[in-house]
Design a protein around this motif. Structure first.
Motif, short mmCIF file in Angstrom:
data_model
loop_
_atom_site.label_atom_id
_atom_site.label_comp_id
_atom_site.label_asym_id
_atom_site.label_seq_id
_atom_site.Cartn_x
_atom_site.Cartn_y
_atom_site.Cartn_z
N LEU A 325 -53.24 3.89 -86.22
CA LEU A 325 -52.10 4.22 -87.06
C LEU A 325 -50.93 3.28 -86.75
CD1 LEU A 325 -51.10 6.49 -89.12
CD2 LEU A 325 -49.99 7.51 -87.13
N SER A 326 -50.74 3.00 -85.47
CA SER A 326 -49.67 2.08 -85.06
C SER A 326 -49.90 0.68 -85.65
CB SER A 326 -49.61 1.99 -83.53
OG SER A 326 -49.30 3.26 -82.96
N ILE A 327 -51.15 0.27 -85.70
CA ILE A 327 -51.48 -1.04 -86.29
C ILE A 327 -51.12 -1.07 -87.77
CG2 ILE A 327 -53.41 -2.58 -86.88
CD1 ILE A 327 -54.75 -1.68 -84.27
N ALA A 328 -51.45 0.02 -88.48
CA ALA A 328 -51.13 0.09 -89.91
C ALA A 328 -49.61 0.11 -90.14
CB ALA A 328 -51.77 1.34 -90.53
N ILE A 329 -48.87 0.75 -89.22
CA ILE A 329 -47.41 0.78 -89.32
C ILE A 329 -46.82 -0.61 -89.07
CG2 ILE A 329 -45.30 1.69 -88.27
CD1 ILE A 329 -46.92 4.26 -87.66
N GLN A 330 -47.32 -1.29 -88.03
CA GLN A 330 -46.84 -2.64 -87.75
C GLN A 330 -47.15 -3.58 -88.91
OE1 GLN A 330 -44.92 -3.78 -85.55
NE2 GLN A 330 -45.18 -6.01 -85.70
N ALA A 331 -48.31 -3.40 -89.51
CA ALA A 331 -48.68 -4.22 -90.67
C ALA A 331 -47.72 -3.94 -91.83
CB ALA A 331 -50.12 -3.93 -91.09
N PRO A 353 -55.78 -4.46 -94.50
CA PRO A 353 -55.63 -4.53 -95.96
C PRO A 353 -54.24 -4.07 -96.39
CG PRO A 353 -57.75 -3.55 -95.38
CD PRO A 353 -56.97 -3.69 -94.10
N LEU A 354 -53.61 -4.84 -97.27
CA LEU A 354 -52.26 -4.50 -97.71
C LEU A 354 -52.20 -3.11 -98.32
CD1 LEU A 354 -51.16 -7.90 -99.28
CD2 LEU A 354 -50.74 -7.05 -96.97
N LYS A 355 -53.30 -2.68 -98.93
CA LYS A 355 -53.36 -1.36 -99.56
C LYS A 355 -53.34 -0.23 -98.53
CE LYS A 355 -55.96 -2.88 -103.64
NZ LYS A 355 -57.23 -2.71 -104.40
N SER A 356 -53.59 -0.56 -97.26
CA SER A 356 -53.68 0.46 -96.21
C SER A 356 -52.51 0.43 -95.25
CB SER A 356 -54.99 0.28 -95.43
OG SER A 356 -56.11 0.37 -96.28
N THR A 357 -51.51 -0.34 -95.54
CA THR A 357 -50.36 -0.42 -94.63
C THR A 357 -49.44 0.79 -94.83
OG1 THR A 357 -49.10 -1.75 -96.22
CG2 THR A 357 -50.42 -2.93 -94.59
N ILE A 358 -48.61 1.05 -93.83
CA ILE A 358 -47.70 2.19 -93.87
C ILE A 358 -46.28 1.69 -93.68
CG2 ILE A 358 -47.10 4.42 -92.87
CD1 ILE A 358 -49.84 4.55 -91.63
N ASP A 359 -45.38 2.13 -94.54
CA ASP A 359 -43.96 1.85 -94.34
C ASP A 359 -43.50 2.67 -93.13
OD1 ASP A 359 -41.05 1.95 -94.52
OD2 ASP A 359 -41.30 1.11 -96.53
N PRO A 360 -42.89 2.03 -92.14
CA PRO A 360 -42.50 2.75 -90.90
C PRO A 360 -41.70 4.02 -91.13
CG PRO A 360 -42.22 0.39 -90.61
CD PRO A 360 -42.55 0.60 -92.06
N ARG A 379 -41.48 10.23 -80.09
CA ARG A 379 -40.52 9.15 -80.23
C ARG A 379 -41.22 7.92 -80.80
NH1 ARG A 379 -39.29 10.95 -75.11
NH2 ARG A 379 -40.27 9.11 -74.19
N SER A 380 -40.46 7.10 -81.49
CA SER A 380 -41.05 5.91 -82.10
C SER A 380 -40.11 4.73 -81.96
CB SER A 380 -41.37 6.16 -83.57
OG SER A 380 -40.18 6.41 -84.30
N TYR A 381 -40.68 3.54 -82.06
CA TYR A 381 -39.90 2.31 -82.07
C TYR A 381 -40.23 1.57 -83.35
CZ TYR A 381 -38.19 -2.37 -80.99
OH TYR A 381 -37.54 -3.57 -81.04
N GLU A 382 -39.24 1.49 -84.24
CA GLU A 382 -39.44 0.89 -85.57
C GLU A 382 -40.64 1.53 -86.27
OE1 GLU A 382 -39.67 -3.32 -85.02
OE2 GLU A 382 -37.49 -3.53 -84.86
N GLY A 383 -40.75 2.86 -86.09
CA GLY A 383 -41.80 3.61 -86.77
C GLY A 383 -43.09 3.73 -86.00
N ILE A 384 -43.29 2.91 -84.97
CA ILE A 384 -44.54 2.93 -84.21
C ILE A 384 -44.48 4.04 -83.15
CG2 ILE A 384 -46.03 1.61 -82.65
CD1 ILE A 384 -45.09 -0.91 -84.04
N PRO A 385 -45.46 4.96 -83.16
CA PRO A 385 -45.43 6.08 -82.20
C PRO A 385 -45.42 5.61 -80.75
CG PRO A 385 -47.10 6.43 -83.91
CD PRO A 385 -46.63 5.02 -84.05
N SER A 386 -44.71 6.32 -79.92
CA SER A 386 -44.63 5.99 -78.51
C SER A 386 -45.99 6.12 -77.82
CB SER A 386 -43.62 6.92 -77.82
OG SER A 386 -43.69 6.82 -76.42
N ASP A 387 -46.24 5.25 -76.85
CA ASP A 387 -47.46 5.34 -76.05
C ASP A 387 -47.44 6.57 -75.14
OD1 ASP A 387 -48.58 3.09 -77.12
OD2 ASP A 387 -47.82 1.74 -75.57
#
Length: 412
Positions: A325-331, A353-360, A379-387
């Motif tokens: 999910l974090s990868i899709a958010i970064q994309a 795939p651009l069709k599978s990306t997520i706006d943060p 917590r998140s950083y620019e939408g990416i979930p915290s580790d």
């Protein structure tokens, strides 16, 4: 954005620790936590209250009908087997559930249900699908329609599974293992077809039995809603007012039978029917290898992106789902920055795939603690979930245990 607040209901006692107790139902919303922490409980409550709001907007039932305590508990919450989750202190009902959607504000407190209309703008009437964890049962048994299923949600899912099969035209490619699904309509048999083999779904591996029903139903319903939304509109505030007036006129017409009223309501709401898809999925990773989890997640995200009002809500025990999910958010973050650079967009598309990306800004991840009945937003950083979440902490604990074993080995 819809939101829900829950306290003293089943395993959820103290509720969400942030945002005054509110859980935001974003376009993509994930719940993680141990068994019995309440992940499915929250997902089922979202399903229930979203459906109640839809029924109120469509005029299927009026507010007075829903406010009957026995109806709310024994009919709607029993659909997901939640009717026994209420908490009481002696004779007092402590349970608090509050839902705010695009059209209604629904609140259950002190044993009473209150409903009021909101004015949040357009309302996309949703197609709501709850995908239970028991879905692999459908792929395993040979004639599930002949069985007396006790789960109402599983029955509904089976109905949509049958609808999806009937709509299949030729082979459908699965997102995993480079295989196709073929449907023998005459004998009502689904086959998994690889390059050098063909096997019935009932005889296939548990991973296929889990992913095929989920993938087919999600693909079918998201595409169905997409087609509807191309010719139908969401309800504006003004249109909703006219619609409500029409509903009230139908219900108050004593010259119509109940069946005639139902038909009239169906005709009235047809213009606005199914313009968004709310896909609520329990454990998408079920019986799947990590790379297959990623392929499935990309498909679910693609379906979710077909319409503006679509929502994907998932419960999961898998750290891979959160990582992917974090990868899709970064994309999605990179996609927004790249904008019109075609060469970089093509390069990004080969990775995610651009069709599978997520706006943060369109994702929320919540973790539930079964020990104290709390919910906290990750917590998140620019939408990416915290580790720093329960799933990654479990992986770290495994590494710590192995280190401890190595220390003993060194003492030998």
């Amino acid at each position: 954005m819809s939101k829900i607040k829950v306290r003293y209901f089943g395993p959820i006692q103290k509720g969400c620790l942030e945002n005054d107790g509110w859980i935001e139902i974003s376009k993509t919303t994930i719940f993680i936590g141990n068994q019995g922490s309440g992940k499915s409980t929250i997902a089922k409550l979202i399903s229930t209250f979203t459906w109640i709001e839809k029924a109120l907007v469509r005029g299927d039932y009026n507010q007075k009908w829903f406010k009957q305590k026995s109806k709310f508990k024994n009919q709607f919450l029993s659909y997901h087997r939640l009717e026994k989750y209420f908490s009481s202190d002696g004779l007092l009902d402590n349970t608090e559930i509050e839902y705010i959607g695009d059209a209604h504000h629904i609140k259950y407190k002190k044993g009473e249900l209150s409903i009021s209309e909101t004015s949040n703008g357009n309302y996309p009437l949703p197609q709501i699908m709850y995908v239970p964890a028991e879905r692999n049962f459908i792929g395993y048994v040979r004639s599930p329609k002949e069985l007396k299923l006790s789960s109402a949600s599983l029955k509904e899912f089976l109905t949509e599974f049958d609808n999806a099969k009937r709509e299949m035209k030729g082979a459908v490619s699965l997102p995993i293992n480079d295989v196709d699904i073929e449907y023998d309509k005459l004998n009502d048999i689904l086959n998994i077809k690889g390059k050098e083999y063909k096997v019935r779904l009932t005889d296939a591996s548990s991973g296929f039995q889990s992913i095929v029903p989920l993938y087919l139903v999600s693909s079918y319903l998201s595409d169905s809603v997409r087609k509807h939304s191309e010719s139908k509109e969401t309800m504006s505030t003004e249109e909703m007012g006219r619609f409500k007036k029409g509903v009230n006129e139908i219900w108050s017409n004593d010259n119509l039978t109940d069946e005639q009223k139902r038909l009239a309501l169906s005709e009235l709401s047809a213009k606005f029917n199914k313009t968004s898809f709310i896909n609520i999925v329990e454990e998408p990773e079920q019986n799947l290898f990590p790379t297959s989890q990623w392929q499935l997640l990309k498909s679910l995200l693609e379906f979710n992106n077909l319409n503006t009002g679509n929502k994907l809500i998932m419960t999961t025990h898998s750290p891979y789902i959160i990582n992917y999910l974090s990868i899709a958010i970064q994309a999605g973050y990179l996609k927004n920055r790249i904008n019109s650079n075609d060469s970089l967009l093509k390069k990004l598309d080969t990775i995610v795939p651009l069709k599978s990306t997520i706006d943060p800004k369109d994702v929320s991840v919540y973790q539930l603690d079964e020990k104290n009945g709390t919910i906290s937003k990750l917590r998140s950083y620019e939408g990416i979930p915290s580790d720093q979440n329960f799933l990654n902490e479990s992986l770290a604990e495994g590494n710590n245990l192995f280190d401890s074993l190595l220390e003993i080995e060194q003492e030998l």
